[in-house]
Write an enzyme that holds these catalytic residues in place. Structure first.
Site, PDB file in Angstrom:
ATOM      1  N   ARG A 244     -20.247  -5.770   8.661  1.00 34.14           N
ATOM      2  CA  ARG A 244     -20.213  -7.200   9.022  1.00 34.14           C
ATOM      3  C   ARG A 244     -20.584  -8.060   7.820  1.00 34.14           C
ATOM      4  NH1 ARG A 244     -19.677 -11.897  10.012  1.00 34.14           N
ATOM      5  NH2 ARG A 244     -19.845 -12.914  12.050  1.00 34.14           N
TER       6      ARG A 244
ATOM      7  N   ASP B  51       3.157   6.718  -7.548  1.00 35.99           N
ATOM      8  CA  ASP B  51       4.403   6.377  -6.870  1.00 35.99           C
ATOM      9  C   ASP B  51       5.614   6.437  -7.791  1.00 35.99           C
ATOM     10  OD1 ASP B  51       3.174   5.734  -4.315  1.00 35.99           O
ATOM     11  OD2 ASP B  51       2.307   4.021  -5.363  1.00 35.99           O
TER      12      ASP B  51
ATOM     13  N   ARG C  10      -3.362  11.422   3.752  1.00 34.82           N
ATOM     14  CA  ARG C  10      -4.524  10.537   3.667  1.00 34.82           C
ATOM     15  C   ARG C  10      -5.568  10.855   4.743  1.00 34.82           C
ATOM     16  NH1 ARG C  10      -5.519   6.122   0.469  1.00 34.82           N
ATOM     17  NH2 ARG C  10      -4.456   7.541  -0.967  1.00 34.82           N
TER      18      ARG C  10
ATOM     19  N   ARG D  84      -2.392  11.813 -10.909  1.00 35.42           N
ATOM     20  CA  ARG D  84      -1.499  12.238  -9.826  1.00 35.42           C
ATOM     21  C   ARG D  84      -0.042  12.185 -10.284  1.00 35.42           C
ATOM     22  NH1 ARG D  84      -3.275   8.125  -5.264  1.00 35.42           N
ATOM     23  NH2 ARG D  84      -2.908   6.773  -7.076  1.00 35.42           N
TER      24      ARG D  84
ATOM     25  N   HIS E 206      -1.920  -0.286 -11.986  1.00 35.35           N
ATOM     26  CA  HIS E 206      -2.815   0.083 -10.882  1.00 35.35           C
ATOM     27  C   HIS E 206      -3.993  -0.878 -10.876  1.00 35.35           C
ATOM     28  CE1 HIS E 206      -5.648   2.441  -8.436  1.00 35.35           C
ATOM     29  NE2 HIS E 206      -4.570   2.986  -7.914  1.00 35.35           N
TER      30      HIS E 206
ATOM     31  N   HIS F 287       0.832  -1.209   0.000  1.00 37.08           N
ATOM     32  CA  HIS F 287       0.000   0.000   0.000  1.00 37.08           C
ATOM     33  C   HIS F 287       0.864   1.256   0.000  1.00 37.08           C
ATOM     34  CE1 HIS F 287      -3.264   2.671   0.384  1.00 37.08           C
ATOM     35  NE2 HIS F 287      -3.597   2.490   1.644  1.00 37.08           N
TER      36      HIS F 287
END
EC number: 2.3.3.1
Length: 469
Positions: free
Chosen positions: A451, A405, A431, A359, A350, A304
């Site tokens: 749940r 990145d 973030r 980005r 990605h 991540h």
């Protein structure tokens, strides 16, 4: 039509004569109000009503199918979350409340003399769906400056961490320790009505965002600057400017880079590990400090938040092996050798995107303007020409294009921040803007405890009529 709905229309009309009208319409009712909580108080009942009506009419409507591959494949492509602040389009990239990154760069307020959007403005947009005025952004800057001081036990804790403890471990632990200051935890223990939950989550979120640069700067100074003081917050400066000052960087261009960095890393839909973790933990009514700390533990994972470090390690190894300027043909051979050895080219591909990450594009534009002759940037630019074609030839990649990145680490290195282990902390500070904006709305909209139903492999086989064994 709600203000949120009107503001979502605006990006689609930016090239029309009516664009200005819709942008003004989205802001007018609250443009004179600088207090973000007051604006939220007006928006929330309208959004609650809109969603209630939607659920009443379409609550039983089927929105997709789930396959066995999805269940085994990390739930990729499975529609299972409501996340309001951003949506990731495979072709266009991220949209913050309907606005693309170029639109945000154009529309969001900037610092005096600056060219990059202020993260405070993006936070206002994420929370309200409205493009803020300069006065509203100034209000957020001053509000965060006012809330920034760290409690003494957190300072003591940070000062006593061993220097071999990873920056992200320190970051997460300090955030957890701030839980002692939680307005939400205190209000919940006193029996506050659930319709008021969002107000206390808002207060905690504002406090936490305000304090994160202080925590991050303290970690940086302790690890890399011999424990020197981070100094004092200046209430006349914006959030990013105070952050870079506390880190010890005074160059105006680096502050501009930080404004851009903190804006574009803020949110990326709700299914990524950090956003989903915050949503999941928050659904148990854990306070924002505990929810965000959990999110940061997810961000610390190699799959991540560590990707930009892996890019830099790969680029450095490439430079070392290939020497100075490299021909396109030699570069192409190097990439093929990387792929044939079973490795990937870090920074490319990605899970959702199928085009160049916007980005990446805005960072490339920043580099072209401010550091066009930097050797590392020239290497990144050369890779941008070559890697996608090689990946297309290989035929395995669903997305051969660079992601965020592939560029961020190179920019940080250029301005002297060479400590790669620290980069994920910057990612974490950013973030917070997205996941905490959503956390406020999750409590405002009364989202329940998450749940989902799990199944065993035998159970799945029985369900689909397959033979076990």
């Amino acid at each position: 039509m709600s203000f949120l709905s009107v503001s979502r229309l605006a990006p689609k009309l930016l090239n029309s004569k009516n664009a200005t009208y819709f942008l003004v319409a989205a802001r007018n009712a609250s443009a004179s109000t600088t207090n973000l909580k007051d604006v939220l108080s007006d928006l929330i009942p309208k959004e609650q009503s809109r969603i209630k009506n939607f659920k009443q009419q379409y609550g039983k409507t089927n929105i997709g199918q789930i396959t066995v591959d999805m269940v085994y494949g990390g739930m990729r492509g499975m529609k299972g979350l409501v996340y309001e602040t951003s949506v990731l389009d495979p072709e266009e990239g991220i949209r913050f409340r309907g606005y693309s990154i170029p639109e945000c760069q154009k529309l969001l307020p900037k610092a005096p003399g600056g060219e990059e959007p202020l993260p405070e403005g993006l936070f206002w947009l994420l929370v309200t769906g409205q493009v803020p005025t300069e006065e509203q952004v100034k209000w957020v800057s001053k509000e965060w400056a006012k809330r920034a001081a760290l409690p003494s036990h957190v300072v003591t804790m940070l000062d006593n961490f061993p220097t071999n403890l990873h920056p992200m471990s320190q970051f997460s632990a300090a955030i957890t320790a701030l839980n002692s200051e939680s307005s939400f935890a205190r209000a919940y223990s006193e029996g506050v009505h659930k319709t008021k939950y969002w107000e206390f989550v808002y207060e905690d979120s504002m406090d936490l965002i305000a304090k994160l640069p202080c925590i991050a700067a303290k970690i940086y100074r302790n690890l890399y600057r011999e424990g020197s003081s981070i100094g004092a917050i200046d209430s006349n400066l914006d959030w990013s400017h105070n952050f870079t000052n506390m880190l010890g960087y005074s160059e105006a261009q680096f502050t501009e880079l930080m404004r851009l960095y903190l804006t574009i890393h803020s949110d990326h839909e709700g299914g990524n590990v950090s956003a989903h973790t915050s949503h999941l933990v928050g659904s148990a009514l854990s306070d924002p400090y505990l929810s965000f700390s959990a999110a940061m533990n997810g961000l610390a994972g190699p799959l991540h938040g560590l990707a930009n470090q892996e890019v830099l390690v790969w680029l450095t190894a490439l430079q070392k092996e290939m020497g100075g300027e490299v021909s396109d043909e030699r570069m192409r051979d190097y990439i093929w050798n990387t792929l044939k050895s079973g490795r990937v080219v870090p920074g490319y591909g990605h899970a959702v995107l199928r085009k160049t990450d916007p980005r990446y594009t805005c960072q490339r534009e920043f580099a072209l303007k401010h550091l066009p002759n930097d050797p590392m940037f020239k290497l990144v630019a050369q890779l941008y020409k070559i890697v996608p074609n090689v990946l297309l030839e290989q035929g395995k990649a669903k997305n051969p294009w660079p992601n965020v990145d592939a560029h961020s680490g190179v920019l940080l290195q250029y301005y002297g921040m060479t400590e790669m282990n620290y980069y994920t902390v910057l990612f974490g500070v950013s973030r917070a803007l997205g996941v905490l904006a959503q956390l406020v709305w999750s409590r405002a909209l009364g989202f329940p405890l998450e749940r989902p139903k799990s199944m065993s492999t035998d159970g799945l086989m029985t369900l689909v009529g397959a033979k076990s064994g």
